[in-house]
Design a protein around this motif. Structure first.
Motif, PDB file in Angstrom:
ATOM      1  N   ASN A 714      33.050 -49.465  72.564  1.00  0.00           N
ATOM      2  CA  ASN A 714      32.137 -50.550  72.925  1.00  0.00           C
ATOM      3  C   ASN A 714      30.955 -50.051  73.740  1.00  0.00           C
ATOM      4  OD1 ASN A 714      33.773 -52.406  71.647  1.00  0.00           O
ATOM      5  ND2 ASN A 714      34.858 -53.012  73.520  1.00  0.00           N
ATOM      6  N   ILE A 715      31.180 -48.980  74.477  1.00  0.00           N
ATOM      7  CA  ILE A 715      30.098 -48.428  75.307  1.00  0.00           C
ATOM      8  C   ILE A 715      29.193 -47.516  74.489  1.00  0.00           C
ATOM      9  CG2 ILE A 715      29.587 -46.984  77.321  1.00  0.00           C
ATOM     10  CD1 ILE A 715      32.308 -47.865  78.473  1.00  0.00           C
ATOM     11  N   PHE A 716      29.789 -46.635  73.692  1.00  0.00           N
ATOM     12  CA  PHE A 716      28.999 -45.605  72.987  1.00  0.00           C
ATOM     13  C   PHE A 716      29.651 -45.324  71.640  1.00  0.00           C
ATOM     14  CE2 PHE A 716      27.144 -41.233  72.670  1.00  0.00           C
ATOM     15  CZ  PHE A 716      25.818 -41.630  72.763  1.00  0.00           C
ATOM     16  N   PRO A 717      29.335 -46.091  70.602  1.00  0.00           N
ATOM     17  CA  PRO A 717      30.120 -46.064  69.359  1.00  0.00           C
ATOM     18  C   PRO A 717      30.014 -44.787  68.555  1.00  0.00           C
ATOM     19  CG  PRO A 717      28.187 -47.472  69.103  1.00  0.00           C
ATOM     20  CD  PRO A 717      28.248 -47.083  70.549  1.00  0.00           C
ATOM     21  N   MET A 718      28.939 -44.018  68.728  1.00  0.00           N
ATOM     22  CA  MET A 718      28.720 -42.889  67.823  1.00  0.00           C
ATOM     23  C   MET A 718      29.008 -41.535  68.469  1.00  0.00           C
ATOM     24  SD  MET A 718      28.047 -44.229  65.023  1.00  0.00           S
ATOM     25  CE  MET A 718      27.583 -45.828  64.360  1.00  0.00           C
ATOM     26  N   SER A 719      29.895 -41.507  69.438  1.00  0.00           N
ATOM     27  CA  SER A 719      30.239 -40.241  70.084  1.00  0.00           C
ATOM     28  C   SER A 719      31.229 -39.457  69.240  1.00  0.00           C
ATOM     29  CB  SER A 719      30.837 -40.511  71.465  1.00  0.00           C
ATOM     30  OG  SER A 719      31.439 -39.348  71.980  1.00  0.00           O
ATOM     31  N   HIS A 720      31.003 -38.153  69.107  1.00  0.00           N
ATOM     32  CA  HIS A 720      31.947 -37.336  68.351  1.00  0.00           C
ATOM     33  C   HIS A 720      33.283 -37.238  69.078  1.00  0.00           C
ATOM     34  CE1 HIS A 720      30.180 -34.366  71.142  1.00  0.00           C
ATOM     35  NE2 HIS A 720      31.307 -33.712  70.996  1.00  0.00           N
ATOM     36  N   ASN A 721      33.272 -37.374  70.427  1.00  0.00           N
ATOM     37  CA  ASN A 721      34.527 -37.380  71.170  1.00  0.00           C
ATOM     38  C   ASN A 721      35.379 -38.590  70.800  1.00  0.00           C
ATOM     39  OD1 ASN A 721      34.382 -35.052  73.008  1.00  0.00           O
ATOM     40  ND2 ASN A 721      32.554 -36.075  73.767  1.00  0.00           N
ATOM     41  N   LYS A 740      41.506 -37.505  58.561  1.00  0.00           N
ATOM     42  CA  LYS A 740      40.564 -36.524  57.996  1.00  0.00           C
ATOM     43  C   LYS A 740      39.132 -37.044  58.068  1.00  0.00           C
ATOM     44  CE  LYS A 740      39.979 -36.266  53.592  1.00  0.00           C
ATOM     45  NZ  LYS A 740      40.088 -36.022  52.125  1.00  0.00           N
ATOM     46  N   LEU A 741      38.922 -38.298  57.715  1.00  0.00           N
ATOM     47  CA  LEU A 741      37.583 -38.870  57.737  1.00  0.00           C
ATOM     48  C   LEU A 741      37.006 -38.877  59.147  1.00  0.00           C
ATOM     49  CD1 LEU A 741      35.353 -40.237  56.101  1.00  0.00           C
ATOM     50  CD2 LEU A 741      36.488 -42.435  56.537  1.00  0.00           C
ATOM     51  N   CYS A 742      37.833 -39.217  60.134  1.00  0.00           N
ATOM     52  CA  CYS A 742      37.361 -39.247  61.529  1.00  0.00           C
ATOM     53  C   CYS A 742      36.973 -37.849  62.003  1.00  0.00           C
ATOM     54  CB  CYS A 742      38.439 -39.834  62.434  1.00  0.00           C
ATOM     55  SG  CYS A 742      38.732 -41.594  62.215  1.00  0.00           S
ATOM     56  N   PHE A 743      37.826 -36.857  61.709  1.00  0.00           N
ATOM     57  CA  PHE A 743      37.507 -35.494  62.144  1.00  0.00           C
ATOM     58  C   PHE A 743      36.264 -34.959  61.436  1.00  0.00           C
ATOM     59  CE2 PHE A 743      42.259 -35.225  63.024  1.00  0.00           C
ATOM     60  CZ  PHE A 743      42.094 -35.399  64.388  1.00  0.00           C
ATOM     61  N   GLN A 744      36.112 -35.287  60.163  1.00  0.00           N
ATOM     62  CA  GLN A 744      34.911 -34.854  59.432  1.00  0.00           C
ATOM     63  C   GLN A 744      33.655 -35.472  60.038  1.00  0.00           C
ATOM     64  OE1 GLN A 744      35.995 -35.999  55.437  1.00  0.00           O
ATOM     65  NE2 GLN A 744      36.677 -33.923  54.877  1.00  0.00           N
ATOM     66  N   ASN A 745      33.724 -36.743  60.422  1.00  0.00           N
ATOM     67  CA  ASN A 745      32.575 -37.403  61.056  1.00  0.00           C
ATOM     68  C   ASN A 745      32.238 -36.752  62.389  1.00  0.00           C
ATOM     69  OD1 ASN A 745      32.272 -39.226  58.972  1.00  0.00           O
ATOM     70  ND2 ASN A 745      33.526 -40.812  59.940  1.00  0.00           N
ATOM     71  N   ALA A 746      33.284 -36.405  63.163  1.00  0.00           N
ATOM     72  CA  ALA A 746      33.043 -35.753  64.459  1.00  0.00           C
ATOM     73  C   ALA A 746      32.355 -34.404  64.265  1.00  0.00           C
ATOM     74  CB  ALA A 746      34.352 -35.585  65.216  1.00  0.00           C
ATOM     75  N   ILE A 747      32.818 -33.632  63.272  1.00  0.00           N
ATOM     76  CA  ILE A 747      32.236 -32.311  63.023  1.00  0.00           C
ATOM     77  C   ILE A 747      30.828 -32.444  62.454  1.00  0.00           C
ATOM     78  CG2 ILE A 747      32.491 -30.207  61.641  1.00  0.00           C
ATOM     79  CD1 ILE A 747      35.544 -30.641  61.863  1.00  0.00           C
ATOM     80  N   ALA A 748      30.558 -33.519  61.707  1.00  0.00           N
ATOM     81  CA  ALA A 748      29.203 -33.727  61.175  1.00  0.00           C
ATOM     82  C   ALA A 748      28.204 -33.914  62.311  1.00  0.00           C
ATOM     83  CB  ALA A 748      29.193 -34.956  60.251  1.00  0.00           C
ATOM     84  N   ILE A 749      28.644 -34.559  63.399  1.00  0.00           N
ATOM     85  CA  ILE A 749      27.757 -34.750  64.558  1.00  0.00           C
ATOM     86  C   ILE A 749      27.685 -33.470  65.378  1.00  0.00           C
ATOM     87  CG2 ILE A 749      27.461 -36.040  66.708  1.00  0.00           C
ATOM     88  CD1 ILE A 749      28.825 -38.408  65.340  1.00  0.00           C
ATOM     89  N   ASN A 750      28.832 -32.849  65.626  1.00  0.00           N
ATOM     90  CA  ASN A 750      28.876 -31.625  66.431  1.00  0.00           C
ATOM     91  C   ASN A 750      29.651 -30.551  65.663  1.00  0.00           C
ATOM     92  OD1 ASN A 750      28.982 -29.634  68.333  1.00  0.00           O
ATOM     93  ND2 ASN A 750      30.032 -30.843  69.889  1.00  0.00           N
ATOM     94  N   PRO A 751      28.939 -29.705  64.913  1.00  0.00           N
ATOM     95  CA  PRO A 751      29.613 -28.718  64.041  1.00  0.00           C
ATOM     96  C   PRO A 751      30.444 -27.689  64.795  1.00  0.00           C
ATOM     97  CG  PRO A 751      27.294 -28.998  63.432  1.00  0.00           C
ATOM     98  CD  PRO A 751      27.472 -29.673  64.749  1.00  0.00           C
ATOM     99  N   THR A 752      30.322 -27.604  66.121  1.00  0.00           N
ATOM    100  CA  THR A 752      31.087 -26.602  66.883  1.00  0.00           C
ATOM    101  C   THR A 752      32.189 -27.247  67.716  1.00  0.00           C
ATOM    102  OG1 THR A 752      29.535 -26.707  68.734  1.00  0.00           O
ATOM    103  CG2 THR A 752      29.089 -25.080  67.011  1.00  0.00           C
ATOM    104  N   HIS A 753      32.544 -28.476  67.415  1.00  0.00           N
ATOM    105  CA  HIS A 753      33.596 -29.149  68.171  1.00  0.00           C
ATOM    106  C   HIS A 753      34.950 -28.628  67.701  1.00  0.00           C
ATOM    107  CE1 HIS A 753      35.777 -32.919  69.668  1.00  0.00           C
ATOM    108  NE2 HIS A 753      35.257 -32.326  70.729  1.00  0.00           N
ATOM    109  N   THR A 754      35.470 -27.652  68.408  1.00  0.00           N
ATOM    110  CA  THR A 754      36.647 -26.923  67.930  1.00  0.00           C
ATOM    111  C   THR A 754      37.903 -27.789  67.897  1.00  0.00           C
ATOM    112  OG1 THR A 754      36.982 -26.082  70.174  1.00  0.00           O
ATOM    113  CG2 THR A 754      35.776 -24.684  68.643  1.00  0.00           C
ATOM    114  N   LYS A 755      38.016 -28.754  68.799  1.00  0.00           N
ATOM    115  CA  LYS A 755      39.201 -29.605  68.770  1.00  0.00           C
ATOM    116  C   LYS A 755      39.277 -30.388  67.458  1.00  0.00           C
ATOM    117  CE  LYS A 755      41.873 -32.694  71.675  1.00  0.00           C
ATOM    118  NZ  LYS A 755      41.981 -33.304  73.016  1.00  0.00           N
ATOM    119  N   SER A 756      38.144 -30.911  67.013  1.00  0.00           N
ATOM    120  CA  SER A 756      38.119 -31.624  65.726  1.00  0.00           C
ATOM    121  C   SER A 756      38.435 -30.667  64.585  1.00  0.00           C
ATOM    122  CB  SER A 756      36.749 -32.274  65.509  1.00  0.00           C
ATOM    123  OG  SER A 756      36.511 -33.279  66.463  1.00  0.00           O
ATOM    124  N   MET A 757      37.936 -29.428  64.674  1.00  0.00           N
ATOM    125  CA  MET A 757      38.193 -28.451  63.614  1.00  0.00           C
ATOM    126  C   MET A 757      39.672 -28.063  63.575  1.00  0.00           C
ATOM    127  SD  MET A 757      34.775 -26.103  64.135  1.00  0.00           S
ATOM    128  CE  MET A 757      34.896 -25.215  62.614  1.00  0.00           C
TER     129      MET A 757
END
Length: 834
Positions: A714-721, A740-757
């Motif tokens: 509700n505060i920040f909807p498009m955060s990769h976190n 899978k879709l959520c993690f792919q979206n997170a990596i699309a915003i931040n390609p170096t987010h290792t936790k999502s990878m």
């Protein structure tokens, strides 16, 4: 007979006019004519000649101490003429004796004969003069006489050293200068009045007359000396009242520039010595708003004052200080000389110095209360007369930095660096902006090297800081490259620079801290602990060093010691969210979710206590009152919720820009609107909700985790976190396609987010896409080879593919890395320069 009378009246009128206008040459000619035409008026003629010669000489050679010797010969003739009127003829013309004595006192003062001057003032019975209406010229003479008597008393202190005599002497001096100041203001008001009456109707000149030349050093001293003496005798409130009295007098053309000095000095007095209960606002100041007594007329020796029902009266010292400084600024801007012509150089320098003195006080005052935007507006106005003036440009750059406008601040600093070709500090400030805020590491390194070059050619005791900044530049570049050879070279360069900084200044805790941090990055924990302990020996209150020591203890698996240290540090710095977050992660991993949940709940309460008032008031972010939490726990510069990530600065900045753009799209396509108030506070709350969600997931409380994720969204909807946390929720519920879709979206915003990878690789594994899982996990390992979770997941994937040797190697690597892995990445500690 009638003709003679008319001629006498005309001559008398011309004499009065000449005295009033200060036309001494014409006055002397009239006196000579009067002497030749009327021998009976010889005494008057001698007085006028003596007065004319005295005043014309002092206009050419002002009565200051360095001109005393010259005046003893230059004023001999004027003195002779004045003394000739003290005889029997002068006594018969008694109406002249007062003026004669007063002018003789002025003559002897100009010669440096202070005791003789006092004798003449005593003969004139100056202290017992009746306050009555006087002609303009007489007002000036009496005003100068009181001022001169006060200055002579300062030159002739009492012979007795008793406190009573000293107090009496102080009181007499102050009384002289107060009377002189009041009479001076009244005289100048009368001069303005005559000027208005004598001006030609219908004519107007854009340049006002400049009567300031008629004031002279005596009357200038009269106006400024009394409050200074009050301060010297410890009567601060009396000094404040005196300044207020002078500033409440109706302004004249001659006092315009002086009022700038008076307003600035009153602001200085209030800033330095009048606070809290000591302060008396103008409404309670009897000198400003005296009680009116019926039947008592206002003294003709007092200046006319502004009156009215709608005058603004400050209620607190802060209101009065800011009002005075804003008035001073308006006058300084008005008096600014814009022309760059050589003939205006002195006037331009004088006006600029007056303006910068006001701006410096304004900066001290407004920054104290967080009104950086007002300070910036003032420096914007100052730009028009600050051509090639580095001081104002430097102040403007600091304002922009305080306002968070770092790209603009960097541009202004580049101009400062050009204007100050030898100064080191502007280069270091530019480097700091590049490192800490704009993530231009290469440019920051260039500025740091330029700073060192300037320090080498022109030492300014900043060599240690130059080496330190160079080391920070190399370290940040090393953290943002995946090429092994290049990374090793940058790491070695960083260590060399930090060692040089430490050798240049062995007492610099920052050099030891960064050495410890760099060794920690390299996995050399023993060396890291040694250096961080040295840093704490030099500065036991350095929070980043304390955080680093906590993380090193967690890497050594000394969890109890780490928690004990954290508890002690949190007691000292209860507002530091970063410390609370680290504690929650330690508790989550080693004490269980319930204990971590308690800490996270305290964080939410702490956030409400620290930020709710700001949010409600919708104040600017730079007015944040918590110095210990300003630069910590930042969403864009450190991925605190991702304990297995390297949190690279540049990629995080790029991710934040994508997130911001996506949020703008979301707000245009839906009912989403950003929360009011400082956005950094809201981003901080997002991290707390995600921490709570992570803890609830660990204890299998799915509904509460969903609620926490929704609060963050509700505060920040498009955060990769947030997208990553939603992926973890789906993964826990075994909804692998949605995960899978959520993690792919997170990596699309931040390609170096290792936790999502890491978790995307696991989800691919669960879905049977083993090769895709392997590729994703190897990409994560290349970005952050120090994450044991990546190697462990990769080992599981390889094992499922029957590649047992490779799986064994991955598992071994995971075990090796895990033994030195801290509870949070070292990069979660904010970059520090203090």
């Amino acid at each position: 007979m009638t003709g003679k009378s008319r001629n006498w009246v005309r001559i008398e009128a011309d004499i009065v006019k000449g005295r009033e206008e200060g036309n001494w040459k014409k006055l002397i000619e009239l006196a000579e004519h009067l002497k030749s035409r009327s021998p009976s008026s010889e005494c008057l003629a001698h007085f006028l000649i003596g007065e004319g010669k005295l005043e014309s000489y002092l206009e050419a050679f002002p009565p200051v101490e360095q001109n005393n010797n010259k005046a003893r010969s230059g004023l001999s003739e004027a003195k002779r003429y004045l003394l000739s009127t003290v005889g029997e003829q002068g006594k018969q013309a008694g109406f002249l004796l007062l003026d004669v004595f007063l002018l003789l006192g002025k003559t002897h003062y100009a010669m440096g004969h202070y005791e003789e001057a006092l004798d003449y003032y005593n003969q004139a019975e100056l202290q017992s003069l009746t306050e009555k209406h006087l002609p303009s010229r007489s007002l000036r003479i009496v005003a100068e006489s009181y001022a001169i008597k006060g200055m002579c008393l300062e030159k002739v202190p009492p012979l007795s050293s008793s406190k009573y005599k000293q107090a009496e002497w102080d009181e007499q001096r102050i009384q002289c200068f107060e009377l002189a100041g009041d009479l001076t203001l009244r005289y100048l008001q009368e001069q303005d009045k005559q000027q208005q009456h004598s001006s030609t109707p219908g004519s107007y000149s854009p340049q006002p007359p400049n009567p300031a030349k008629h004031i002279g050093p005596i009357l200038e001293t009269a106006l400024q000396r009394a409050p200074i003496l009050y301060m010297q005798t410890g009567k601060l409130q009396s000094a404040v009242s005196r300044y207020r009295v002078m500033l409440s007098a109706i302004e004249t053309a001659a006092t315009q520039s002086l009022r700038l000095t008076l307003t600035r000095r009153l602001a200085e007095v209030l800033l330095r010595g009048v606070t809290g209960k000591v302060y008396v606002n103008p409404e309670r100041d009897s000198n400003i708003f005296p009680k009116k007594n019926k039947g008592v007329a206002e003294s003709p020796w007092k200046p006319r004052r502004y009156i009215g029902q709608h005058l603004f009266v400050p209620r607190t010292e802060n209101e009065e200080i800011i009002l005075l400084l804003l008035i001073s600024e308006a006058m300084a801007v008005r008096d600014a000389v814009l022309s760059q012509s050589p003939e205006f150089r002195d006037a331009r320098i004088h006006a600029y110095k007056n303006a910068t003195a006001v701006y410096d006080l304004l900066t001290i005052t407004l920054v104290r209360w967080g009104y950086i935007d007002l300070v910036y507006e003032s420096f914007e106005r100052a730009m028009k007369f600050s051509f090639e003036e580095p001081h104002v440009w430097m102040q403007k750059a600091l304002c922009l930095m305080s306002m968070g406008q770092y790209p603009r601040a960097l541009k202004v600093l580049k101009e400062v660096i050009r204007l100050l070709p030898t100064k080191v500090l502007p280069c270091l400030l530019a480097a700091r902006i590049c490192f800490e805020h704009t993530n231009q590491f290469a440019e920051g390194l260039q500025w740091s090297c330029q700073a060192l070059s300037r320090e080498t050619s022109s030492p300014q005791n900043l060599a240690s800081r130059c080496h330190l900044y160079i080391g920070i530049g190399y370290s940040l570049q090393a953290a943002n490259t995946t090429l092994k050879h290049e990374k090793q070279q940058l790491i070695q360069s960083a260590l060399d620079s930090f060692h040089r900084a430490q050798q240049t200044d062995p007492n610099d805790h920052l050099a030891e801290y960064y050495l410890g941090l760099q060794y920690a990055y390299n996995g050399q924990l023993t060396e890291a602990v040694a250096h961080v302990k040295l840093a704490l020996n030099l500065n036991a209150e350095h929070v980043p060093s304390l955080q680093l020591l906590v993380l090193l203890l967690s890497a050594h698996k000394q969890t109890a010691e780490a928690l004990q240290l954290l508890d002690a540090v949190i007691q000292e710095y209860p507002d530091n969210m970063n410390l609370h977050y680290t504690k929650a992660q330690l508790e989550l991993q080693h004490l269980g979710g319930e204990q971590a949940l308690h800490t996270a709940g305290n964080m939410l309460a702490l956030w409400k206590n620290l930020y709710e008032e700001q949010i409600q008031a919708d104040v600017m972010e730079q007015s944040d009152r918590r110095s210990e939490t300003r630069s910590v726990f930042q969403m864009y510069s450190s991925e605190l919720s991702d304990k297995d990530s390297s949190s690279l600065h540049a990629q995080s900045l790029a991710a934040s820009r994508v997130e911001h753009a996506l949020s703008e799209v979301a707000s245009s396509l839906s009912s989403f609107t950003p929360r009011p108030g400082p956005q950094k506070a809201w981003l901080l709350q997002v991290q707390i909700w995600l921490l709570l969600a992570e803890i609830y997931l660990s204890v299998d409380n799915i509904p509460e985790a969903v609620e926490c994720i929704q609060e963050a969204q509700n505060i920040f909807p498009m955060s990769h976190n947030i997208m990553c946390m939603r992926g973890l929720l789906h993964e826990r519920k075994k909804e692998f396609s949605e995960a899978k879709l959520c993690f792919q979206n997170a990596i699309a915003i931040n390609p170096t987010h290792t936790k999502s990878m890491q978790h995307l690789g696991l989800v691919y594994h669960y879905l049977g896409n083993q090769r895709l899982a392997e590729k994703t996990l190897r990409d994560a390992a290349r970005i952050d080879p120090s994450s044991y979770q990546t190697w462990y997941n990769l080992g599981c994937v390889l094992e499922s593919m029957n590649e047992f040797d490779s799986a064994s190697d991955s598992m071994a690597t995971a075990l090796e890395v895990e033994t030195t892995n801290p509870i949070l990445p070292y990069s979660s500690i904010p970059l520090t320069f203090e």
